[in-house]
Enzyme design. Sequence first.
Site, PDB file in Angstrom:
ATOM      1  N   TYR A 113       6.948  -6.282  -7.001  1.00  0.00           N
ATOM      2  CA  TYR A 113       8.369  -6.661  -7.180  1.00  0.00           C
ATOM      3  C   TYR A 113       8.331  -7.793  -8.320  1.00  0.00           C
ATOM      4  O   TYR A 113       9.487  -7.819  -9.044  1.00  0.00           O
ATOM      5  CB  TYR A 113       8.796  -7.194  -5.849  1.00  0.00           C
ATOM      6  CG  TYR A 113       9.499  -6.461  -4.949  1.00  0.00           C
ATOM      7  CD1 TYR A 113       8.973  -5.339  -4.619  1.00  0.00           C
ATOM      8  CD2 TYR A 113      10.971  -6.964  -4.626  1.00  0.00           C
ATOM      9  CE1 TYR A 113       9.723  -4.551  -3.447  1.00  0.00           C
ATOM     10  CE2 TYR A 113      11.625  -6.116  -3.724  1.00  0.00           C
ATOM     11  CZ  TYR A 113      11.038  -5.029  -3.306  1.00  0.00           C
ATOM     12  OH  TYR A 113      12.000  -4.176  -2.412  1.00  0.00           O
ATOM     13  N   ASP A 145       0.552   5.178   4.914  1.00  0.00           N
ATOM     14  CA  ASP A 145       1.259   6.186   4.998  1.00  0.00           C
ATOM     15  C   ASP A 145       1.031   6.738   6.322  1.00  0.00           C
ATOM     16  O   ASP A 145       1.866   6.974   7.246  1.00  0.00           O
ATOM     17  CB  ASP A 145       0.542   7.615   4.354  1.00  0.00           C
ATOM     18  CG  ASP A 145      -0.986   7.233   4.037  1.00  0.00           C
ATOM     19  OD1 ASP A 145      -1.510   6.334   4.671  1.00  0.00           O
ATOM     20  OD2 ASP A 145      -1.490   8.234   3.548  1.00  0.00           O
ATOM     21  N   LYS A 148      -3.139   0.130   1.491  1.00  0.00           N
ATOM     22  CA  LYS A 148      -3.513   1.455   0.745  1.00  0.00           C
ATOM     23  C   LYS A 148      -4.663   1.341  -0.066  1.00  0.00           C
ATOM     24  O   LYS A 148      -4.995   1.689  -1.165  1.00  0.00           O
ATOM     25  CB  LYS A 148      -2.445   1.903  -0.087  1.00  0.00           C
ATOM     26  CG  LYS A 148      -2.488   3.381  -0.647  1.00  0.00           C
ATOM     27  CD  LYS A 148      -2.217   4.511   0.426  1.00  0.00           C
ATOM     28  CE  LYS A 148      -2.442   5.857  -0.107  1.00  0.00           C
ATOM     29  NZ  LYS A 148      -2.503   6.796   0.961  1.00  0.00           N
ATOM     30  N   ASP A 163      12.797  -1.181   6.978  1.00  0.00           N
ATOM     31  CA  ASP A 163      13.721  -0.525   7.311  1.00  0.00           C
ATOM     32  C   ASP A 163      13.590   0.455   8.290  1.00  0.00           C
ATOM     33  O   ASP A 163      14.355   0.720   9.201  1.00  0.00           O
ATOM     34  CB  ASP A 163      14.119   0.353   5.889  1.00  0.00           C
ATOM     35  CG  ASP A 163      15.364  -0.377   5.264  1.00  0.00           C
ATOM     36  OD1 ASP A 163      15.254  -1.769   5.358  1.00  0.00           O
ATOM     37  OD2 ASP A 163      16.293   0.070   4.633  1.00  0.00           O
ATOM     38  N   ASP A 212       9.062  -3.688   2.473  1.00  0.00           N
ATOM     39  CA  ASP A 212      10.439  -3.241   2.375  1.00  0.00           C
ATOM     40  C   ASP A 212      10.662  -2.121   3.060  1.00  0.00           C
ATOM     41  O   ASP A 212      11.704  -1.902   3.766  1.00  0.00           O
ATOM     42  CB  ASP A 212      10.559  -3.369   0.823  1.00  0.00           C
ATOM     43  CG  ASP A 212      12.217  -2.647   0.601  1.00  0.00           C
ATOM     44  OD1 ASP A 212      12.950  -3.280   1.177  1.00  0.00           O
ATOM     45  OD2 ASP A 212      12.214  -1.935  -0.381  1.00  0.00           O
TER      46      ASP A 212
HETATM   47  C1  IPM Z   1      15.411  -6.200   1.256  1.00  0.00           C
HETATM   48  C2  IPM Z   1      16.365  -5.488   0.275  1.00  0.00           C
HETATM   49  C3  IPM Z   1      15.902  -6.290  -1.014  1.00  0.00           C
HETATM   50  C4  IPM Z   1      14.382  -5.940  -1.287  1.00  0.00           C
HETATM   51  C5  IPM Z   1      16.809  -5.819  -2.164  1.00  0.00           C
HETATM   52  C6  IPM Z   1      18.166  -5.787  -1.924  1.00  0.00           C
HETATM   53  C7  IPM Z   1      16.453  -6.553  -3.504  1.00  0.00           C
HETATM   54  O1  IPM Z   1      16.032  -4.119   0.398  1.00  0.00           O
HETATM   55  O2  IPM Z   1      15.795  -7.428   1.613  1.00  0.00           O
HETATM   56  O3  IPM Z   1      14.912  -5.547   1.989  1.00  0.00           O
HETATM   57  O4  IPM Z   1      14.178  -4.912  -1.846  1.00  0.00           O
HETATM   58  O5  IPM Z   1      13.809  -6.791  -0.872  1.00  0.00           O
HETATM   59 MG    MG Z   2      14.842  -3.476   1.809  1.00  0.00          MG
END
Ligand code: IPM
Ligand code: MG
Length: 353
Positions: A135, A218, A186, A246, A242
């Site tokens: 990042y 993975d 990884k 999710d 990240d």
């Molecule tokens: C998160 C989001 C952010 C990230 C984006 C919006 C920059 O996806 O907070 O997970 O990638 O960290």
């Molecule tokens: Mg995110």
Amino acid sequence: MKIAVLPGDGIGPEIIKQAVKVLKAFGLENILEYAPIGGAGFEAFKDPLPKSTLELAIAADAVLLGAVGHWKYDKLPRDMRPERGLLRIRQSLNLFANLRPAIMFSELIHASSLKAEVVSGLDILIVRELTGDIYFGEPRGIVTNQKNEREGINTMRYSESEIKRIAHVAFKTALKRSKKLCSVDKANVLETTELWREVFIETGKEYPEVELSHMYVDNAAMQLVKNPKQFDVIVTGNIFGDILSDQASMLTGSIGMLPSASLDANNKGMYEPSHGSAPDIAGQDKANPLATILSLAMMFKYTFNDQEKFNLIENAVKSVLREGFRTEDISSEGTNLIGCEEMGDKVIERLEI
Ligand code: IPM
Ligand code: MG
């Protein structure tokens, strides 16, 4: 005590409004100061993280953030896009430790796309490193290479000290829970994460009570869907965190339920829902404000050391769910569909203060 409130874009303002109602119920509305970030920052000051917003965030004890981003800014130069504002505030405040819980509320078991027995009772905490990795690594950019074609470059890098400080947070977090820590990397391919693994093993010697395991990313993605309850605390780098956070959030049915805390070395923190700005439903009173309200609860727990208010808020949310009230993202047959505002009101009504 001062809380910087940054509503941001899309559904940000409407979900923040509901969390602010909770603060008002506690008689804390006087300690709030608002500032724009993301697209809202760009509109006001031509900067997704205006100087005045950053100064306010630095002066505050904690930051409450809605969400940033809107497709109408996708064509702006990268530095002007809403997401840059978010990344810069994380970096400027040194918020290297991102805690993302994925908790299955028993009332929402049917909102999950996985079988009830796979996810019932699920309670995972992902510790995501937030200020390093690909990042932020340099060099980066889109260049013209020697063959005269365009080439995109990003750099995955972690220094030993960056790994160590997130390792300490992760081990300490595990100590307070079931004392099981799974570090995701990884290491079979990427040197950066080979070092990550080594540093975790070394740091682990200071925490003999914690059972440390390692998993390739993975495989972790697969195991999260196959048997998520094998995990308690997962720690990983920025990009893997990240993605996996999710994924973990959807185990619980809706990303609209999940809060997050981003902490510095002194537990000053920024609190935001794990979901995005959902511009497609902005302003329609459809958004789920519970992730933001639960993020506020985390603020009380981690920054203000106030476990009581954390419990009060969490219990109020659970009561509302138990009574069958749902926003669209978590609704199912036989439940009572309500909007964002009303969900906020219901939580206030159930707050036992
Ligand atoms: C998160 C989001 C952010 C990230 C984006 C919006 C920059 O996806 O907070 O997970 O990638 O960290
Ligand atoms: Mg995110």
